[in-house]
Design a protein around this motif. Structure first.
Motif, PDB file in Angstrom:
ATOM      1  N   SER A  62       2.592  -9.877   0.710  1.00 44.10           N
ATOM      2  CA  SER A  62       2.395  -8.539   0.691  1.00 44.10           C
ATOM      3  C   SER A  62       3.416  -8.125  -0.899  1.00 44.10           C
ATOM      4  O   SER A  62       4.230  -8.303  -1.054  1.00 44.10           O
ATOM      5  CB  SER A  62       3.386  -7.943   1.792  1.00 44.10           C
ATOM      6  N   ARG A  96      -0.771 -16.195   1.389  1.00 46.32           N
ATOM      7  CA  ARG A  96      -0.993 -14.715   1.048  1.00 46.32           C
ATOM      8  C   ARG A  96       0.569 -13.998   1.328  1.00 46.32           C
ATOM      9  O   ARG A  96       1.382 -14.737   1.990  1.00 46.32           O
ATOM     10  CB  ARG A  96      -2.073 -14.137   1.814  1.00 46.32           C
ATOM     11  N   ARG A 117      -2.003  -8.273   0.575  1.00 49.49           N
ATOM     12  CA  ARG A 117      -1.802  -7.234   1.193  1.00 49.49           C
ATOM     13  C   ARG A 117      -0.941  -6.163   0.443  1.00 49.49           C
ATOM     14  O   ARG A 117      -0.163  -6.624  -0.406  1.00 49.49           O
ATOM     15  CB  ARG A 117      -1.155  -7.157   2.711  1.00 49.49           C
ATOM     16  N   ARG A 166      -5.872  -6.709  -3.491  1.00 52.46           N
ATOM     17  CA  ARG A 166      -6.665  -6.827  -2.273  1.00 52.46           C
ATOM     18  C   ARG A 166      -7.796  -7.893  -2.443  1.00 52.46           C
ATOM     19  O   ARG A 166      -8.090  -8.916  -1.279  1.00 52.46           O
ATOM     20  CB  ARG A 166      -7.306  -5.631  -1.845  1.00 52.46           C
ATOM     21  N   ASP A 167      -8.374  -8.146  -3.668  1.00 54.32           N
ATOM     22  CA  ASP A 167      -9.387  -8.951  -3.888  1.00 54.32           C
ATOM     23  C   ASP A 167      -8.778 -10.407  -3.817  1.00 54.32           C
ATOM     24  O   ASP A 167      -9.570 -11.255  -3.716  1.00 54.32           O
ATOM     25  CB  ASP A 167      -9.843  -8.769  -5.412  1.00 54.32           C
ATOM     26  N   GLU A 171      -3.963  -2.259  -7.118  1.00 53.31           N
ATOM     27  CA  GLU A 171      -4.085  -2.218  -5.975  1.00 53.31           C
ATOM     28  C   GLU A 171      -5.563  -3.223  -5.400  1.00 53.31           C
ATOM     29  O   GLU A 171      -5.326  -4.007  -4.465  1.00 53.31           O
ATOM     30  CB  GLU A 171      -4.227  -0.949  -5.067  1.00 53.31           C
ATOM     31  N   GLN A 172      -6.535  -2.772  -6.198  1.00 53.00           N
ATOM     32  CA  GLN A 172      -7.769  -3.493  -5.824  1.00 53.00           C
ATOM     33  C   GLN A 172      -7.694  -4.991  -6.015  1.00 53.00           C
ATOM     34  O   GLN A 172      -8.321  -5.843  -5.514  1.00 53.00           O
ATOM     35  CB  GLN A 172      -8.825  -2.917  -6.826  1.00 53.00           C
TER      36      GLN A 172
END
Length: 264
Positions: free
Chosen positions: A143, A141, A167, A162-163, A158-159
């Motif tokens: 950022s 992962r 980050r 995050r999904d 953004e969603q």
């Protein structure tokens, strides 16, 4: 209409696909150039009845399949470090699965059309697609910095980020804010709109960010053809507006293949 006229409108998108597949504008364009040379040499073999776009991508697939080998041999020592890093990770993925992922999620082909392009039956296409998505989603992962001045689009991105388990480092709406946000965070990926709130350029913002650190960047625009002219250095990853979630997901997963720190 001549064959050249039939093909011309599809070339910007084939070039987008080629550079997403290789992680390099130069390498991708070389494959496209070779594909066109083969078509010109035998134009009577081009049409199959499946449509010009499918036939074009099918010819590209044949060139790619016959010439591209993920063995790490014979590569230029001066190869860009992001491309080199990607090759180290691509050997862990199924090349055909990677193609099918990009054909369906980035280029918008159906499962059936991806099968026609790659000469693969539907069950195999579906299985490879599932494996490719799963493998990329299991990768390390990171950022993500989002550069977008439309609040609803920024929220949607953004969603999605995050999904996928990443980050969000921050959301910037101007060139200056984007560079400042990047300097203050550990962002390993940038999602950038082209035209920003104060009239500044997302392209300029990304160029300044890349001068700080060589992170992958994905551009988002309603006019992708304006950036796929071949007349200047172009983005490797380019998403058209309005976008689909699967398109963004595929681009993020693919772009992270070109992150040196994730390839160690």
């Amino acid at each position: 209409m001549t064959l050249g006229e039939e093909i011309r409108g599809h070339l910007p998108y084939l070039r987008r696909y080629a550079r997403a597949l290789t992680g390099s504008q130069q390498h991708g364009d070389n494959f496209v150039h070779t594909t066109l040379e083969v078509i010109v040499a035998a134009p009577h073999e081009f049409h199959t009845g499946d449509g010009t776009r499918i036939d074009l991508y099918r010819n590209f697939h044949r060139i790619w399949e016959s010439a591209y080998i993920d063995d790490g041999e014979g590569r230029d020592d001066d190869e860009h470090p992001l491309v080199h890093a990607a090759h180290r990770r691509l050997v862990q993925l199924t090349p055909l699965g990677r193609q099918i992922l990009l054909l369906t999620a980035l280029e918008g082909f159906s499962v059936e059309e991806a099968g026609l392009i790659t000469g693969t039956d539907r069950p195999t296409v579906e299985a490879l697609l599932t494996d490719a998505v799963g493998e990329l989603d299991r990768e390390s992962r990171t950022s993500v910095l989002i550069i977008e001045d439309e609040p609803l689009i920024a929220m949607e991105l953004e969603q999605i980020v995050r999904d996928l388990g990443h980050r969000v480092a921050g959301i910037a709406t101007t060139h200056a804010d984007a560079v400042a946000a990047f300097e203050e965070t550990d962002a390993g990926l940038v999602l950038a709109d082209i035209q920003l709130a104060d009239g500044s350029s997302g392209i300029d913002a990304v160029q300044d960010i890349l001068a700080i650190a060589p992170v992958p960047a994905i551009f988002i625009t309603a006019f992708p053809e304006r950036l796929l002219t071949g007349g200047r250095v172009e983005p490797t990853f380019l998403i058209s507006k309005p976008f689909r979630e699967n398109t963004v997901r595929a681009a993020i997963s693919q772009s992270l293949l070109f992150t040196p720190q994730l390839a160690a």
